[in-house]
Design a protein around this motif. Structure first.
Motif, PDB file in Angstrom:
ATOM      1  N   ALA A 202       0.684  -1.261   0.058  1.00 14.24           N
ATOM      2  CA  ALA A 202      -0.021   0.056  -0.007  1.00 14.24           C
ATOM      3  C   ALA A 202       0.814   1.135  -0.068  1.00 14.24           C
ATOM      4  N   ARG A 203       2.210   1.215   0.610  1.00 14.60           N
ATOM      5  CA  ARG A 203       2.935   2.204   0.785  1.00 14.60           C
ATOM      6  C   ARG A 203       3.358   2.694  -0.720  1.00 14.60           C
ATOM      7  N   SER A 204       3.381   1.643  -1.377  1.00 16.83           N
ATOM      8  CA  SER A 204       4.140   1.836  -2.924  1.00 16.83           C
ATOM      9  C   SER A 204       2.896   2.727  -3.718  1.00 16.83           C
ATOM     10  N   LEU A 205       1.812   2.648  -3.336  1.00 19.54           N
ATOM     11  CA  LEU A 205       0.741   3.336  -3.914  1.00 19.54           C
ATOM     12  C   LEU A 205       0.460   4.735  -3.318  1.00 19.54           C
ATOM     13  N   GLY A 206       1.505   5.256  -2.285  1.00 17.25           N
ATOM     14  CA  GLY A 206       1.097   6.341  -1.591  1.00 17.25           C
ATOM     15  C   GLY A 206       0.464   6.284  -0.355  1.00 17.25           C
ATOM     16  N   TYR A 207       0.171   5.124   0.121  1.00 18.77           N
ATOM     17  CA  TYR A 207      -0.739   5.266   1.441  1.00 18.77           C
ATOM     18  C   TYR A 207       0.058   4.732   2.343  1.00 18.77           C
ATOM     19  N   GLY A 208       0.820   5.751   3.051  1.00 16.86           N
ATOM     20  CA  GLY A 208       1.821   5.367   4.214  1.00 16.86           C
ATOM     21  C   GLY A 208       1.206   5.395   5.586  1.00 16.86           C
ATOM     22  N   PHE A 209       0.541   4.455   6.287  1.00 17.60           N
ATOM     23  CA  PHE A 209      -0.328   4.639   7.419  1.00 17.60           C
ATOM     24  C   PHE A 209       0.616   4.485   8.774  1.00 17.60           C
ATOM     25  N   THR A 210       0.162   5.504   9.795  1.00 10.35           N
ATOM     26  CA  THR A 210       0.845   5.256  10.828  1.00 10.35           C
ATOM     27  C   THR A 210      -0.081   5.300  11.957  1.00 10.35           C
ATOM     28  N   LEU A 211       0.196   5.150  13.083  1.00 13.19           N
ATOM     29  CA  LEU A 211      -0.538   5.027  14.370  1.00 13.19           C
ATOM     30  C   LEU A 211      -1.026   6.499  14.631  1.00 13.19           C
TER      31      LEU A 211
END
Length: 506
Positions: A202-211
């Motif tokens: 998902a991060r490779s698509l630009g969705y870098g989620f954190t808490l």
């Protein structure tokens, strides 16, 4: 769309194949004894809640909304981030509560367990329950990936789980570890591995989620409104499964028999049904947003046609050659002939319900793509009543197989309701002339194949029971069935070989 279905189906085939290898090893090491049943119940707890909250309810509400935001150029990233934060905190609290309440959860799953089986199930359950946290977040990330048509990454996740399990059992056998505890600790380890893989994808698509702290935005409120009935519908489905395990828990070994039979019928269900449902939901959502009713109708009909073309012969095969399948694939080590006969009985009953379980995946996206989660909930509620009534009512007459009969018959009751409800929808919910023409021919080709399979099984009875020839004999039996089905189907016009060649090229 068919290309995407084949991508998901191909990866799901690998997943079900590795999952079957996992279960063959488990059957050989543990058989159907107390440790096997305790682990199967403990492992089913986080998986039950996963289907309840994440893969079923949440994704059925989240994917259509997310896909429509992508189609309309809205802030899909912010919506996904808010959903991620909300899920993290809810799941953390739920994981702690579930771990503390494990004795009550095990009792609710299998009140027939007592003594060693109950204590082991509680121990294994406390170790493995944290899996619900990781796999639910994986479901959200997989929904994002499938909405971007990144089906390979989302579909590889179950394969990763099975590979970790296989490696863990091999290591435990080599090192002399306790196999039950090894399997229990492997569950959260697989969850961490699956979450890491999907997070990177998902991060490779630009969705870098954190808490982060959740924000109750209007979009999340709308998501909760849609997800509410879907959660309840998912809960009804899980109650059906719960009833089956409760009925089985009063017969020694029955929980394992149902589980091993479930693995075999899940192979075609996953390859065909889940693949089509995964692709069809975002496809219909995008077409509804674009106002393309004709395209939506064609997508629905081709999905249903493709599903039944592969599912009906698989269902017939599971019923006709249930005993050879279970004997060749499972009977070894701690898994004896009596286990084979009991598992084959359950498998044949599940086979009768396989087309219904696949049609669920074809019909439900018609409702969820319109953000209608209320109707499936009402239908699931009726199905639950049918399931409970049959399971409890048939138990004195049929014993443990009452659970399988209840699952199959309530599945067909659910299909009937979904079909009746879909008739009130727009044009894309109607079966077209091509589907109506081909369905009876697919059924006839499947019936002829069943007769050929039965005769071939009698001829190959000796090799099927020979130690070194049973695998080649089973492979030959399956090849005969495949050839018979496609030859008869092509001859009577159930499908065109040109269609299949086009699919192969894609």
């Amino acid at each position: 769309m068919i290309r995407s279905i084949l991508t998901v189906g191909g990866w799901t085939l690998v997943s079900r194949g590795t999952g079957f290898a996992r279960d063959v090893l488990m059957a050989a090491y543990l058989g159907t004894g107390p440790v096997a049943e305790a682990f199967l119940v403990a492992f089913s707890l986080p998986n039950m809640f996963r289907r309840f909250f994440a893969e079923g309810a949440f994704n059925m509400a989240f994917v259509p909304m997310f896909a429509k935001k992508l189609e309309g150029g809205e802030d899909a990233t912010g919506f996904a981030r808010d959903a991620w934060n909300g899920m993290v905190w809810i799941l953390l609290a739920f994981t702690v509560l579930g771990t503390l309440a494990m004795p009550w959860l095990v009792w609710a799953m299998a009140s027939g367990f007592a003594g060693e089986r109950f204590d082991l199930a509680v121990t294994f359950g406390r170790i493995s329950f944290s899996y619900i946290l990781f796999i639910s977040l994986v479901a959200l990330l997989s929904g994002i990936l499938t909405s971007h048509k990144r089906f390979s990454e989302a579909s590889f996740v179950p394969v990763l789980m099975n590979l970790v399990f296989i490696a863990a059992m091999g290591l435990a056998a080599w090192a002399g570890w306790d196999m039950g505890l090894t399997l229990a600790w492997t569950v959260p380890v697989t969850g961490v591995a699956q979450l890491a893989f999907t997070w990177v994808s998902a991060r490779s698509l630009g969705y870098g989620f954190t808490l982060g702290w959740p924000r109750l935005t209007p979009e999340l409120k709308h998501l909760a409104v849609i997800a509410g009935p879907a959660v309840l519908a998912g809960g009804v489905v899980q109650i059906n499964m719960l009833v089956g395990r409760q009925v089985a828990s009063f017969t020694e070994g029955a929980v394992a028999w149902l589980s091993y039979a479930d693995r075999l019928y899940q192979l075609p269900l996953g390859v065909v049904g889940i693949a089509i449902g995964t692709v069809l939901l975002p496809e219909l959502s995008r077409r509804l947003r674009a106002g393309d009713a004709e395209g939506g109708r064609d997508a629905f009909n081709r999905g249903a046609e493709f599903a039944l073309m592969l599912t009906l012969p698989a269902a017939v095969a599971l019923m006709v050659i249930a005993v050879p399948l279970c004997q060749v694939l499972y009977q070894r080590g701690a898994f004896g002939p009596a286990d084979t006969q009991a598992t084959a009985l359950v498998l044949a009953i599940y086979g009768a319900g396989l087309p219904a379980f696949v049609l669920h995946k074809v019909l439900q996206p018609l409702f969820y793509a319109r953000e209608d989660s209320r109707s499936p909930f009402v239908y699931a509620l009726v199905s639950m009543v049918v399931n409970v009534g049959l399971a409890v009512g048939l138990l004195p007459l049929l014993g443990f197989s009452a659970a399988a009969w209840a699952t199959t018959l309530s599945g067909w009751a659910m299909v009937g309701q979904l079909w009746w409800g879909s008739r009130k929808m727009a044009a894309e919910a109607q079966f077209d002339a091509r589907f109506r023409k081909r369905l009876p021919r697919i059924m006839l080709a499947s019936a002829v194949m069943g007769g050929v399979l039965w005769g071939a099984a009698q001829v190959l009875d000796g090799p099927l029971n020979a130690r070194f020839w049973h695998f080649p004999a089973l492979g030959l039996l399956c090849a005969i069935g495949i050839l018979a089905y496609f030859a008869v189907g092509a001859l009577i016009g159930a499908f065109r070989l040109s269609d299949l060649r086009a699919l192969r090229r894609r």
